[in-house]
Write a protein that holds these residues in place. Structure first.
Motif, short mmCIF file in Angstrom:
data_model
loop_
_atom_site.label_atom_id
_atom_site.label_comp_id
_atom_site.label_asym_id
_atom_site.label_seq_id
_atom_site.Cartn_x
_atom_site.Cartn_y
_atom_site.Cartn_z
N LEU A 22 10.14 -18.80 4.64
CA LEU A 22 10.04 -17.79 5.68
C LEU A 22 8.72 -17.90 6.44
CD1 LEU A 22 11.29 -14.88 3.43
CD2 LEU A 22 12.65 -16.12 5.12
N GLY A 23 8.80 -17.97 7.76
CA GLY A 23 7.60 -17.98 8.58
C GLY A 23 6.85 -19.29 8.63
N ALA A 24 7.39 -20.34 8.03
CA ALA A 24 6.66 -21.62 8.02
C ALA A 24 6.68 -22.30 9.37
CB ALA A 24 7.27 -22.55 6.96
N SER A 25 7.71 -22.07 10.17
CA SER A 25 7.85 -22.72 11.47
C SER A 25 8.57 -21.78 12.41
CB SER A 25 8.62 -24.03 11.33
OG SER A 25 9.08 -24.49 12.59
N ALA A 26 7.97 -21.49 13.55
CA ALA A 26 8.62 -20.61 14.53
C ALA A 26 9.91 -21.23 15.05
CB ALA A 26 7.66 -20.33 15.68
N ARG A 27 9.89 -22.55 15.25
CA ARG A 27 11.10 -23.22 15.76
C ARG A 27 12.24 -23.12 14.74
NH1 ARG A 27 13.55 -28.03 15.23
NH2 ARG A 27 11.97 -28.76 13.77
N GLN A 28 11.92 -23.34 13.47
CA GLN A 28 12.96 -23.27 12.45
C GLN A 28 13.41 -21.83 12.22
OE1 GLN A 28 10.86 -25.29 9.33
NE2 GLN A 28 11.10 -27.28 10.31
N ASP A 29 12.49 -20.87 12.32
CA ASP A 29 12.89 -19.46 12.22
C ASP A 29 13.89 -19.11 13.33
OD1 ASP A 29 11.25 -19.11 10.05
OD2 ASP A 29 9.67 -18.04 11.13
N GLU A 30 13.66 -19.64 14.52
CA GLU A 30 14.57 -19.37 15.63
C GLU A 30 15.96 -19.95 15.35
OE1 GLU A 30 14.81 -20.02 20.50
OE2 GLU A 30 13.06 -20.66 19.36
N GLN A 31 15.99 -21.16 14.76
CA GLN A 31 17.28 -21.75 14.38
C GLN A 31 18.00 -20.86 13.37
OE1 GLN A 31 16.07 -25.83 13.12
NE2 GLN A 31 17.74 -26.49 14.45
N ILE A 32 17.28 -20.40 12.37
CA ILE A 32 17.87 -19.55 11.33
C ILE A 32 18.45 -18.28 11.96
CG2 ILE A 32 17.35 -18.10 9.33
CD1 ILE A 32 17.38 -20.90 8.45
N ARG A 33 17.71 -17.65 12.86
CA ARG A 33 18.20 -16.44 13.52
C ARG A 33 19.50 -16.72 14.26
NH1 ARG A 33 12.71 -15.48 14.71
NH2 ARG A 33 12.98 -16.34 16.81
N GLY A 34 19.55 -17.86 14.94
CA GLY A 34 20.76 -18.22 15.67
C GLY A 34 21.97 -18.37 14.74
N TRP A 35 21.77 -19.06 13.61
CA TRP A 35 22.88 -19.24 12.67
C TRP A 35 23.33 -17.90 12.08
CZ3 TRP A 35 19.51 -23.47 10.04
CH2 TRP A 35 19.50 -24.63 10.85
N LEU A 36 22.37 -17.06 11.73
CA LEU A 36 22.71 -15.76 11.15
C LEU A 36 23.44 -14.89 12.17
CD1 LEU A 36 19.48 -14.94 9.11
CD2 LEU A 36 21.69 -15.70 8.21
N ASN A 37 23.02 -14.93 13.43
CA ASN A 37 23.71 -14.14 14.44
C ASN A 37 25.13 -14.64 14.68
OD1 ASN A 37 21.58 -12.39 14.89
ND2 ASN A 37 20.66 -13.66 16.50
N THR A 38 25.32 -15.95 14.56
CA THR A 38 26.68 -16.49 14.66
C THR A 38 27.56 -15.95 13.53
OG1 THR A 38 25.90 -18.51 15.72
CG2 THR A 38 28.06 -18.61 14.68
#
Length: 444
Positions: free
Chosen positions: A128-144
């Protein structure tokens, strides 16, 4: 790679996930980083990712699914044109077989497959929080996943930092890891020997750095483990000095803190030696104090001892040496205990005596245990096959209250130690530490 440790490590992570209620873990590798214009920095994988995969290509992700115990790799697809420019790629099919994954897919399929894998799992395990870019990817998958709630699909209700599991695993090394670290230590020791034998007045610090780097690569190391410190004269009193163009002068000391990385694992060595091959009386006096303090710390390094035991042992010897030499005045500090209680030693010794070492030169893992009843957290007990550095030093800057004979003397001696039941094993003693042996080596 059926006999490799990587699949076994993935299985251990899945077991730990199940103890926490299960879920899906996502561990990406490091991105490529532009250096300037269309040129990248030399690529180095993420340590957590490599620990679980042994895979060194960029654009890759490990996914662990505790529901079925499966490990999945996403990596670059085969591409003949890109391989002509950038080099060989395994591709998913070969990577699955070679690296022992249950399944492998092109990285281009990541956005389509991750929401499917995250659907109806209790928890997400992720850094968690290690990479802003990867956090954004995770948010996208979870929202899907959440968008399918009307169809009865649920997203993970909780999240765990997967590094908490991996840090504890990485802290205790297996035989595979210690074997690599021993080879890395041997290469680094050979490089220090070469630098000592090359040393002479008139060279520049970067000349000695070049000898180190040559020796690292000549024996198969992929990278230096960190930026090489080659510090002569007053520069040796700067803890994180980098090799520059300072001339190596007759009568000065040279402090070299440099080591290689081999197959993903770091070594870490510091040696201090006279440029002309002969210690002055003042240099020898302080050198022998530091060496004695390192031996005290080594003697205190064993399974069951607290992490700070080597530091406390080293500080006691250094404090006594500072009193004996007059660096600290006995009329102000009456005893070693007074020096330690007031931390007066920190004027000349301002860092700790060691740190974890492994895939990263300052490796992961907590230094303290959980506090009972919310009190002060105690230093953690050392366990067999933990690996740490032992690196005391003395650094004397010019000052009106300091005898000039000690001015600009900076000394550090560092080795890598594997904790054993009854003591420790040093991985880096292929280069001498005794002053007489150093002088003999340099004469030879």
């Amino acid at each position: 790679m059926t006999d490799s440790p990587y699949a076994a490590r993935r299985a251990r992570v899945i077991e730990a996930m199940n103890r926490l209620g299960g879920g899906v873990a996502i561990i990406p590798t490091a991105p490529e980083v532009p250096r300037n214009r269309d040129s990248d920095y030399p690529y180095r994988h993420d340590s957590y990712f490599y620990y679980l995969s042994g895979f060194t290509e960029p654009e890759a992700v490990v996914v662990l699914d505790s529901r079925n115990g499966q490990s999945i790799l996403f990596c670059r697809a085969k591409n003949e044109e890109r391989e002509i420019w950038d080099g060989y790629r395994y591709g998913p099919e070969a990577a699955r077989e070679v690296f022992g994954f249950d399944a492998a897919y092109s990285i281009d399929e990541l956005d389509a497959r991750l929401p499917q894998l995250l659907a109806n799992v209790p928890a997400l395990f992720y850094a968690l929080g290690a990479s802003a870019r990867q956090d954004e990817q995770i948010r996208g998958w979870l929202n899907t996943v959440r968008a399918q709630s009307r169809a009865g699909v649920t997203a993970p209700e909780s999240a765990h930092d997967v590094r908490a599991i991996l840090d504890e695993m990485r802290l205790v090394k297996d035989a595979h890891e210690i074997g690599i670290m021993a080879r890395a230590g041997k290469i680094s020791a050979q490089a220090h020997v070469r630098a000592m034998q090359t040393s002479r007045p008139g060279l520049r610090e970067y000349h000695l750095e070049a000898e180190l780097l040559y020796e690292f690569r000549r024996h198969g190391s992929q990278f230096p483990a960190y930026g090489s410190i080659v510090a002569t004269g007053a520069n040796a009193c700067v803890l994180h000095y980098r090799a520059g163009d300072t001339e190596c002068r007759d009568g000065d000391l040279c402090l070299i803190d440099a080591a290689c990385e081999l197959d993903g694992y770091a070594s870490d060595i510091t040696r201090t030696f006279p440029i002309n091959g002969k210690f002055t009386a003042a240099q020898r006096t302080l050198y022998d104090i530091v060496l004695a303090s390192q031996q005290a710390a080594i003697d205190a390094t064993r399974a069951g001892a607290r992490f700070d035991a080597p530091h406390e042992a080293a500080v006691r010897v250094l404090a006594q040496g500072m009193l004996d030499t007059g660096l600290l005045k006995t009329d102000t500090h009456g005893s070693v205990d007074d020096v330690i209680a007031s931390k007066a030693y920190s004027r000349y010794y301002m860092h700790r005596t060691g740190h974890w070492i492994g895939m990263d030169v300052h490796d992961c893992g907590e230094y303290r245990e959980t506090a009972p009843n919310g009190g002060e957290r105690p230093w953690r007990a050392l366990r067999e096959n933990m690996v740490l550095t032992v690196e005391p030093g003395i650094y004397v800057r010019p000052a009106p209250d300091v005898d000039e004979r000690w001015w600009n003397i900076g000394i550090r001696i560092e080795d890598d130690a594997v904790v054993t039941a009854n003591g420790c094993t040093l991985l880096t003693r292929g280069v001498p530490v005794d002053a007489d042996e150093i002088e003999a080596l340099m004469r030879g």
